[in-house]
Design an enzyme around this catalytic site. Sequence first.
Site, PDB file in Angstrom:
ATOM      1  N   ASN A  30       1.086  -1.297  -0.077  1.00 26.32           N
ATOM      2  CA  ASN A  30       0.437  -0.227   0.111  1.00 26.32           C
ATOM      3  C   ASN A  30       0.828   1.562   0.077  1.00 26.32           C
ATOM      4  OD1 ASN A  30       0.601  -0.344   3.047  1.00 26.32           O
ATOM      5  ND2 ASN A  30      -1.396  -1.663   2.259  1.00 26.32           N
ATOM      6  N   THR A  45      -8.073  -1.249  -0.879  1.00 25.18           N
ATOM      7  CA  THR A  45      -7.576  -2.123   0.146  1.00 25.18           C
ATOM      8  C   THR A  45      -8.229  -3.260  -0.932  1.00 25.18           C
ATOM      9  OG1 THR A  45      -7.608  -4.112   1.621  1.00 25.18           O
ATOM     10  CG2 THR A  45     -10.150  -3.071   0.686  1.00 25.18           C
ATOM     11  N   GLY A  46      -7.167  -4.164  -1.123  1.00 26.80           N
ATOM     12  CA  GLY A  46      -7.373  -5.372  -2.314  1.00 26.80           C
ATOM     13  C   GLY A  46      -7.607  -5.430  -3.683  1.00 26.80           C
ATOM     14  N   SER A  77      -6.246  -1.202   4.033  1.00 20.40           N
ATOM     15  CA  SER A  77      -6.532  -1.971   5.629  1.00 20.40           C
ATOM     16  C   SER A  77      -5.232  -1.947   6.650  1.00 20.40           C
ATOM     17  CB  SER A  77      -6.531  -3.338   5.643  1.00 20.40           C
ATOM     18  OG  SER A  77      -5.057  -4.168   5.209  1.00 20.40           O
ATOM     19  N   GLU A  78      -3.934  -1.405   6.273  1.00 16.68           N
ATOM     20  CA  GLU A  78      -2.653  -1.094   6.899  1.00 16.68           C
ATOM     21  C   GLU A  78      -2.852   1.134   6.943  1.00 16.68           C
ATOM     22  OE1 GLU A  78      -1.871  -3.110   8.341  1.00 16.68           O
ATOM     23  OE2 GLU A  78      -1.277  -4.799   7.223  1.00 16.68           O
ATOM     24  N   HIS A 160       6.716 -10.313   7.849  1.00 14.82           N
ATOM     25  CA  HIS A 160       5.347  -9.375   7.313  1.00 14.82           C
ATOM     26  C   HIS A 160       6.255  -8.750   6.213  1.00 14.82           C
ATOM     27  CE1 HIS A 160       1.680  -6.944   6.859  1.00 14.82           C
ATOM     28  NE2 HIS A 160       2.380  -6.928   5.713  1.00 14.82           N
TER      29      HIS A 160
HETATM   30  P1  13P Z   1      -4.145  -3.380   1.332  1.00  9.85           P
HETATM   31  O1  13P Z   1      -4.608  -4.773  -0.156  1.00  9.85           O
HETATM   32  O2  13P Z   1      -5.552  -3.383   2.579  1.00  9.85           O
HETATM   33  O3  13P Z   1      -3.438  -2.559   1.247  1.00  9.85           O
HETATM   34  O4  13P Z   1      -3.561  -4.991   2.032  1.00  9.85           O
HETATM   35  C1  13P Z   1      -2.506  -5.349   1.918  1.00  9.85           C
HETATM   36  C2  13P Z   1      -0.896  -6.169   2.607  1.00  9.85           C
HETATM   37  O5  13P Z   1       0.078  -5.936   1.941  1.00  9.85           O
HETATM   38  C3  13P Z   1      -1.540  -5.810   3.836  1.00  9.85           C
HETATM   39  O6  13P Z   1      -0.446  -6.366   4.387  1.00  9.85           O
END
Ligand code: 13P
Length: 245
Positions: A30, A45-46, A77-78, A160
């Site tokens: 992101n 997101t996504g 989401s981050e 991560h």
């Molecule tokens: P998002 O698509 O919500 O930005 O999340 C991708 C991601 O890499 C989470 O760590």
Amino acid sequence: MVSEDEIRKQICEIGKRMYDRNMVAANDGNISVKISDNEILCTPTGVSKGFLSPGDLCKVDTKGNVIQTNSGRMPSSEMKMHLRVYEERPDVKAVVHAHPVYATTFAVANIPLSQPIMPETVINFGCVPIAKYGRPSTMEIPDAVSEFVSYFDAVLLEKHGALTYSDSLEAAYMKMESVEFYAQLLYQSKLLGVPRELTPGQMEELYELRRQSGMQGRHPANLGEPADACRFHCANCGRKCEKGD
Ligand code: 13P
């Protein structure tokens, strides 16, 4: 001043560069850019960062409230992690999160990028610490990252990926490329045997070069003289970050 339309295009271009360089798989990663005191543009997101359109981007305030979205998109989401960086570093205007293969390999192995193996990595980063594991999208990640945000411009996220930030989107992205280069170099030199490190004296010389160059951002070289530089001064800390102190 760069217009919002121009920044939207830049975010899409940087997303494509990340995707083309294999820094993000599928919909990973992101990007955000602070465009005013209370407005932040971010990736939705996504969605694959390699195929973004300017209209896909979302706008939030500094608390994460949605100001604007299109076509039912929701912010990354981050964003809690991004917002924590902006909160703690008023100098930061852009944040990039990715899962580059080598940097993420070190994050998975819980090994920080702290071996001084090349002048540029020492001048750029000093070291790249690892923030403790947190569940994606929860406050655990911003809380873990917070320990390092004031002292470094790049952090690995345990198990991560990587996080970089700077005063412009281009600079934040370049730091991500440099983190990945450092990780790949360290990985490959370990395959050849024990990497030959720069000495603490050579590191001090490089830190001095960095101080004299007036480079922006946070770095162990700017923490003060070695005597008061405490645990984050990689030239003399005895690798406390690797021992988890
Ligand atoms: P998002 O698509 O919500 O930005 O999340 C991708 C991601 O890499 C989470 O760590």
